[in-house]
Design an enzyme around this catalytic site. Sequence first.
Site: not given
Length: 187
Positions: A10, A70, A145
């Site tokens: 992420d 992501e 996260d």
Amino acid sequence: MTEKIILGIDPGTVVMGYGVIKVQGEHVEMLVTGIIDLRTLSDPYLKLGHIFQRVTGIIDSYLPDEMAIEAPFYGKNVQSMLKLGRAQGVAISAAIQRDIPIHEYAPLKIKMAITGNGSASKEQVAGMLRRLLGIPEGDMPHFLDATDALGAAYCHYMQMGRPESQAHYKGWKDYVNKNQDRVCKQR
């Protein structure tokens, strides 16, 4: 039974999450999850160097077969998007350096894969991952996260061996009209 290790990332410029899962057939387990904390670094280029070193270290420690990252979502602040894109690019570069295939997923796609709801909250994603992976509540990461990164890895697991259809439908009626050979007629 083939084993596959998937690294999820992420991207972030303040806190970057990572999560590693091991897949053996239908069994999936979390190996590690955590964050790369960049809050103490003020120089943006030192942050990028730290991201590269840490992601390379995680790769060298867990030897992932693939990486799921992501995709940044479009925001109104162009400078923030530029910084986030650089952080993502550095993480991707670390994987490229180690010849690891990279797969990028939009946040909506990850949320849909994990919860079935593209507008799910980060807390809902974390809760579902805890259940899916059988993680005891006390072992859940404190930073969302990290669970977002775990979600990217799990989303990739869900997509493995399931190629996306090239056909797109506007709804059930459109599907039925375009797939008459698949529709059972009532008698």
